[in-house]
Design a protein around this motif. Structure first.
Motif, PDB file in Angstrom:
ATOM      1  N   LEU A   1       0.806  -1.204   0.000  1.00  0.00           N
ATOM      2  CA  LEU A   1       0.000   0.000   0.000  1.00  0.00           C
ATOM      3  C   LEU A   1       0.846   1.263   0.000  1.00  0.00           C
ATOM      4  N   TYR A   2       2.117   1.134   0.310  1.00  0.00           N
ATOM      5  CA  TYR A   2       2.991   2.296   0.437  1.00  0.00           C
ATOM      6  C   TYR A   2       3.027   3.127  -0.840  1.00  0.00           C
ATOM      7  N   HIS A   3       3.122   2.479  -1.987  1.00  0.00           N
ATOM      8  CA  HIS A   3       3.216   3.191  -3.261  1.00  0.00           C
ATOM      9  C   HIS A   3       1.865   3.380  -3.944  1.00  0.00           C
ATOM     10  N   TYR A   4       0.791   2.951  -3.311  1.00  0.00           N
ATOM     11  CA  TYR A   4      -0.540   3.084  -3.891  1.00  0.00           C
ATOM     12  C   TYR A   4      -0.922   4.564  -3.907  1.00  0.00           C
ATOM     13  N   PRO A   5      -1.471   5.080  -5.004  1.00  0.00           N
ATOM     14  CA  PRO A   5      -1.855   6.499  -5.062  1.00  0.00           C
ATOM     15  C   PRO A   5      -2.797   6.879  -3.920  1.00  0.00           C
ATOM     16  N   LEU A   6      -2.540   8.020  -3.325  1.00  0.00           N
ATOM     17  CA  LEU A   6      -3.209   8.450  -2.096  1.00  0.00           C
ATOM     18  C   LEU A   6      -4.731   8.448  -2.190  1.00  0.00           C
ATOM     19  N   TYR A   7      -5.307   8.946  -3.262  1.00  0.00           N
ATOM     20  CA  TYR A   7      -6.768   9.091  -3.346  1.00  0.00           C
ATOM     21  C   TYR A   7      -7.435   8.110  -4.308  1.00  0.00           C
ATOM     22  N   MET A   8      -6.706   7.140  -4.782  1.00  0.00           N
ATOM     23  CA  MET A   8      -7.278   6.156  -5.698  1.00  0.00           C
ATOM     24  C   MET A   8      -8.052   5.095  -4.911  1.00  0.00           C
ATOM     25  N   ARG A   9      -9.115   4.590  -5.479  1.00  0.00           N
ATOM     26  CA  ARG A   9      -9.947   3.558  -4.856  1.00  0.00           C
ATOM     27  C   ARG A   9      -9.520   2.172  -5.344  1.00  0.00           C
ATOM     28  N   PHE A  10      -9.741   1.162  -4.493  1.00  0.00           N
ATOM     29  CA  PHE A  10      -9.489  -0.223  -4.888  1.00  0.00           C
ATOM     30  C   PHE A  10     -10.541  -0.655  -5.902  1.00  0.00           C
ATOM     31  N   PHE A  11     -10.229  -1.660  -6.697  1.00  0.00           N
ATOM     32  CA  PHE A  11     -11.208  -2.227  -7.625  1.00  0.00           C
ATOM     33  C   PHE A  11     -12.144  -3.166  -6.885  1.00  0.00           C
ATOM     34  N   SER A  12     -11.661  -3.780  -5.801  1.00  0.00           N
ATOM     35  CA  SER A  12     -12.456  -4.727  -5.031  1.00  0.00           C
ATOM     36  C   SER A  12     -13.324  -4.010  -4.003  1.00  0.00           C
ATOM     37  N   THR A  13     -14.392  -4.660  -3.629  1.00  0.00           N
ATOM     38  CA  THR A  13     -15.250  -4.127  -2.567  1.00  0.00           C
ATOM     39  C   THR A  13     -14.621  -4.448  -1.208  1.00  0.00           C
ATOM     40  N   ALA A  14     -15.105  -3.769  -0.180  1.00  0.00           N
ATOM     41  CA  ALA A  14     -14.583  -3.978   1.175  1.00  0.00           C
ATOM     42  C   ALA A  14     -14.721  -5.437   1.604  1.00  0.00           C
ATOM     43  N   GLU A  15     -15.828  -6.080   1.258  1.00  0.00           N
ATOM     44  CA  GLU A  15     -16.034  -7.483   1.658  1.00  0.00           C
ATOM     45  C   GLU A  15     -14.957  -8.401   1.096  1.00  0.00           C
ATOM     46  N   LYS A  16     -14.492  -8.139  -0.108  1.00  0.00           N
ATOM     47  CA  LYS A  16     -13.481  -9.000  -0.732  1.00  0.00           C
ATOM     48  C   LYS A  16     -12.077  -8.741  -0.195  1.00  0.00           C
ATOM     49  N   LEU A  17     -11.899  -7.659   0.563  1.00  0.00           N
ATOM     50  CA  LEU A  17     -10.595  -7.337   1.140  1.00  0.00           C
ATOM     51  C   LEU A  17     -10.491  -7.739   2.610  1.00  0.00           C
ATOM     52  N   GLU A  18     -11.561  -8.313   3.153  1.00  0.00           N
ATOM     53  CA  GLU A  18     -11.575  -8.701   4.564  1.00  0.00           C
ATOM     54  C   GLU A  18     -10.572  -9.812   4.851  1.00  0.00           C
ATOM     55  N   ILE A  19     -10.043  -9.784   6.075  1.00  0.00           N
ATOM     56  CA  ILE A  19      -9.075 -10.782   6.524  1.00  0.00           C
ATOM     57  C   ILE A  19      -9.600 -11.448   7.781  1.00  0.00           C
ATOM     58  N   ASP A  20      -9.528 -12.767   7.818  1.00  0.00           N
ATOM     59  CA  ASP A  20      -9.827 -13.555   9.021  1.00  0.00           C
ATOM     60  C   ASP A  20     -11.203 -13.262   9.614  1.00  0.00           C
ATOM     61  N   GLY A  21     -12.162 -12.962   8.758  1.00  0.00           N
ATOM     62  CA  GLY A  21     -13.524 -12.729   9.233  1.00  0.00           C
ATOM     63  C   GLY A  21     -13.748 -11.400   9.932  1.00  0.00           C
ATOM     64  N   VAL A  22     -12.751 -10.515   9.924  1.00  0.00           N
ATOM     65  CA  VAL A  22     -12.898  -9.193  10.542  1.00  0.00           C
ATOM     66  C   VAL A  22     -13.534  -8.270   9.515  1.00  0.00           C
ATOM     67  N   PRO A  23     -14.710  -7.719   9.800  1.00  0.00           N
ATOM     68  CA  PRO A  23     -15.401  -6.869   8.826  1.00  0.00           C
ATOM     69  C   PRO A  23     -14.579  -5.634   8.442  1.00  0.00           C
ATOM     70  N   PHE A  24     -14.548  -5.342   7.159  1.00  0.00           N
ATOM     71  CA  PHE A  24     -13.886  -4.145   6.637  1.00  0.00           C
ATOM     72  C   PHE A  24     -14.990  -3.122   6.414  1.00  0.00           C
ATOM     73  N   ILE A  25     -15.144  -2.220   7.355  1.00  0.00           N
ATOM     74  CA  ILE A  25     -16.210  -1.224   7.284  1.00  0.00           C
ATOM     75  C   ILE A  25     -15.681   0.016   6.591  1.00  0.00           C
ATOM     76  N   SER A  26     -16.362   0.402   5.524  1.00  0.00           N
ATOM     77  CA  SER A  26     -15.951   1.570   4.744  1.00  0.00           C
ATOM     78  C   SER A  26     -17.191   2.369   4.382  1.00  0.00           C
ATOM     79  N   THR A  27     -17.075   3.685   4.352  1.00  0.00           N
ATOM     80  CA  THR A  27     -18.212   4.525   3.980  1.00  0.00           C
ATOM     81  C   THR A  27     -18.456   4.486   2.475  1.00  0.00           C
ATOM     82  N   ALA A  28     -17.443   4.139   1.710  1.00  0.00           N
ATOM     83  CA  ALA A  28     -17.566   4.052   0.253  1.00  0.00           C
ATOM     84  C   ALA A  28     -17.712   2.586  -0.160  1.00  0.00           C
ATOM     85  N   PRO A  29     -18.374   2.324  -1.289  1.00  0.00           N
ATOM     86  CA  PRO A  29     -18.516   0.931  -1.747  1.00  0.00           C
ATOM     87  C   PRO A  29     -17.163   0.267  -2.015  1.00  0.00           C
ATOM     88  N   LYS A  30     -16.208   1.066  -2.501  1.00  0.00           N
ATOM     89  CA  LYS A  30     -14.859   0.560  -2.751  1.00  0.00           C
ATOM     90  C   LYS A  30     -13.884   1.425  -1.958  1.00  0.00           C
TER      91      LYS A  30
END
Length: 82
Positions: free
Chosen positions: A1-30
Motif C-alpha cells: 500500500l505504500y506506493h498506492y496512489p493516495l486518493y485512488m480507490r481499490f477495484f475490489s469491494t470492502a467485503e473481498k478485502l476482509e481478513i480472518d472474518g474481521v469486517p472491513f467497514i468503509s463509507t464508500a462501496p470501494k
C-alpha cells in the motif's frame, strides 16, 4: 500500500478485502488507501502481530516447528512468516 496512489480507490469491494472474518467497514462501496491502512493496522493491533518494517530479509530456514529469520537488523524465531 505504500506506493498506492493516495486518493485512488481499490477495484475490489470492502467485503473481498476482509481478513480472518474481521469486517472491513468503509463509507464508500470501494475503499481507498487510507481506509485499507487503518483496517490493516487495526488487524495488526487486534491480532497482536509482531511486524518488523524496513528490514531486508537475508535468510529464512525452518527448524522443526519454528522459522529462523535473519535480517539486516537482527535474528528472529517465529511460527509463521509473511
Amino acid at each position: 500500500l505504500y506506493h498506492y496512489p493516495l486518493y485512488m480507490r481499490f477495484f475490489s469491494t470492502a467485503e473481498k478485502l476482509e481478513i480472518d472474518g474481521v469486517p472491513f467497514i468503509s463509507t464508500a462501496p470501494k475503499p481507498g488507501r487510507q481506509d485499507a491502512l487503518e483496517y490493516y493496522q487495526g488487524i495488526a493491533r487486534q491480532k497482536n502481530l509482531n511486524i518488523h518494517l524496513y528490514e531486508k530479509v537475508l535468510h529464512v530456514s525452518k527448524n522443526n516447528d519454528l522459522f529462523e529469520i535473519e535480517t539486516t537488523k537482527g535474528n528472529y524465531k517465529a511460527k509463521n512468516v509473511v
